[in-house]
Design a protein around this motif. Sequence first.
Motif, mmCIF file in Angstrom:
data_model
loop_
_atom_site.group_PDB
_atom_site.id
_atom_site.type_symbol
_atom_site.label_atom_id
_atom_site.label_comp_id
_atom_site.label_asym_id
_atom_site.label_seq_id
_atom_site.Cartn_x
_atom_site.Cartn_y
_atom_site.Cartn_z
ATOM 1 N N TYR A 1 71.553 32.368 -20.052
ATOM 2 C CA TYR A 1 71.185 33.727 -19.672
ATOM 3 C C TYR A 1 72.295 34.322 -18.823
ATOM 4 N N GLN B 1 79.798 30.138 -23.052
ATOM 5 C CA GLN B 1 78.835 29.071 -22.799
ATOM 6 C C GLN B 1 78.165 28.642 -24.096
ATOM 7 N N LEU C 1 65.039 27.975 -15.731
ATOM 8 C CA LEU C 1 65.550 26.851 -16.508
ATOM 9 C C LEU C 1 66.810 27.270 -17.214
ATOM 10 N N GLY C 2 67.745 26.341 -17.379
ATOM 11 C CA GLY C 2 68.891 26.667 -18.200
ATOM 12 C C GLY C 2 70.101 27.041 -17.370
ATOM 13 N N VAL C 3 71.093 27.593 -18.052
ATOM 14 C CA VAL C 3 72.402 27.821 -17.451
ATOM 15 C C VAL C 3 72.695 29.309 -17.423
ATOM 16 N N GLY C 4 73.135 29.802 -16.266
ATOM 17 C CA GLY C 4 73.494 31.206 -16.155
ATOM 18 C C GLY C 4 74.996 31.373 -16.234
ATOM 19 N N ALA C 5 75.456 32.372 -16.961
ATOM 20 C CA ALA C 5 76.888 32.648 -17.042
ATOM 21 C C ALA C 5 77.116 34.117 -16.735
ATOM 22 N N THR D 1 80.548 26.674 -26.401
ATOM 23 C CA THR D 1 80.963 25.327 -26.014
ATOM 24 C C THR D 1 79.814 24.371 -25.795
ATOM 25 N N THR D 2 78.579 24.836 -25.852
ATOM 26 C CA THR D 2 77.449 23.957 -25.562
ATOM 27 C C THR D 2 76.592 23.757 -26.797
ATOM 28 N N PRO D 3 76.608 22.569 -27.393
ATOM 29 C CA PRO D 3 75.715 22.337 -28.527
ATOM 30 C C PRO D 3 74.262 22.419 -28.084
ATOM 31 N N VAL E 1 69.271 24.352 -24.884
ATOM 32 C CA VAL E 1 69.803 24.719 -23.573
ATOM 33 C C VAL E 1 69.734 26.240 -23.469
#
Lengths: 339, 332
Positions: B133, B182, B169-173, B185-187, B130
Amino acid sequence: MTSRASAPPPFSTIGRRRWAGWLRVGPEVNGGDAFFRFSTASVTVVATGLLVVLGIGLFVSSRGTFGRQGLGFLVGPTWAPVHGVFGALPFAYGTLVTSGLALFLAVPVALGVAIFLAELSPRWMRGPVGLLVELSAAVPSIVYGLWGVAVLVPWLREVAEPALQRGLGWVPVFRGVPVGNGLLAAALILSLMVLPTIAAVSRDVLRAVPTGLKEGALALGATRWEMLRMVALPHARTGLLGAVLLGLGRALGEAMAVTMVIGNNPRIAASLFEPSSTMAAILANQFGEAHGPHLEALAALAFLLFILTVALNVAARLLVGRGWGQPKAEARFLFPRAP
Amino acid sequence: MVRGAGATFPAPLYEAWVAAYRAVAPQLRLNYQAVGSGAGLRQVFDGTTDFAASDVALTDEQVARAGRPLLHVPLTLGVVAVAFHVPTVGPLDLAPDVLADAYLGVVTRWDDPRIAATNPGVTLPSLPIVPVYRSDGSGSTAIFSEYLARRHEAFAARIGRGTQVRFGLGVGAKGNDGVTTQIQTTPGALGYVELLYARHGHLTTARLRNAAGLWVAPSNGGATAAAAATDRALGERHPEDLRVSLVDGPGDDAYPLSAYSFVLVPEEFSAGGEAKGRALAGFLWWALHEGQKVAPSLDYAALPIATVTRAEARLRLLRAGDHRLLDPPPSP
């Protein structure tokens, strides 16, 4: 009546009928009342004027974007400041999906809570439970966001989303690798946030239904449910719509809680499990460091959000058609024909 | 009262320096607001603040927008660590093309053969990667994307380089703290954060391959080595204004994701007032010398001697009218 020799100054409303256009603004009995009217009117002008000034300010800041792209900005599917490409569609999509799903989940529950508290619950319960509902509306959004990150997102990733995929994986909106963060997480957080608002206002609206009307229906032999369906709910219809709109307004504008759970990925996501973004979230994220065309595009998004909220509120009032039930001064201007 | 605004990364260091400097010059009052590099730059361009702090040197376009010459004075070094969360696995060696392909969606699982190739003997789980960014504009993004863009054409073309790029792609924090949470908490998460945050968040970090082809772990020493090696390598060609990138620079000990953290001061300081300018110049001089001795105890990288010498030359240019602010004031 005053004599001509000592006529009050032309602008005064003391003792005289005056009109400003078609709006009757006089008479006042004495100077104190006239001052009171003037000061409250000025404050009203300032408060409503702020709304107009805000809208104009946003439009002016975003001129560059609309000048370059025109209305194409609204349907542009790509947001890539590094390449100089700006389009609002991913955020419009994210905002509508999360707010729509949030309302879809929250409104039935909120109505149920409101009906229970207003009509069906034991009287001793109504005070404490009502207070609890109102208190949940007062919880700051950042607290919801932190709870979302700590509890909701892991639960979605480990438990709920895999379960949904197992059961309903053939539906396109439940495809993809469950990360936790995404449209579904944002929609759930928003539904939790708007639920107390809609429930509290709906309960007040239902309580305001005249008791005589309700008792009349019951006296004629209606069951509780028939009384609600045929008398109370129709009477409260406009107020209930107002409560839903309040909830929608909160959902549209919510930035902090959403940005912590939605994944902040400006793209149109086919699946509810995928990260996305909303207008409020992208503004919260990128406004601080933006400049030039990027800043103008963000101002354009802010303007869009502003227009959307205003338009939704106006549309709902017009749709309802009957004003707020009782003729008020403002209703006479909005609906000049008699109801 | 000297006012500064800018990046959040050096804020704790600057605050510690201000407290320590009070013993030397009690009359100086300095207030630094960590509002972010972008806001800080805007304020120093407008003149509403006396100096700005940025983790990235100004681009030519920004130099033009500033209107007046701004001096870049490096005071410390930023170190961006690549961190990840894979249970049962310790630090890994991640090659730049593998990192780039992870963010492009080409490498999708942690047990991909390309990751196993650089980590022989490590059992990698079949966990989906995952990518994480920064969703807000950030110097860390600039450093990270610069490194990958140099080593991977498709990354440069599709994602780009800068403080705000298009990951797709992926998760922005938001913020270093958001990315740290992030990843925690995210494996399967893979992301980039300032080393300080990675340490305090107890994140597992990766070793990266530097320009010399050696695997280097993220550390303040690696950043100092990168700065020293770049200085040596460029020699005469080193830009005088110190607007130089340390990313993927030369040196065996150099850590590739390093960068100077600058203070930006208007060269012509009359607008702020000569007395204020002298006070600020004195503080910056102290920070370049005594301050560097204090920095490592606060977990910040110290500048190499060569950089200090160059920064001194820049500071000497600070003037108000005809007076150089570092020279003793003219006798009345």
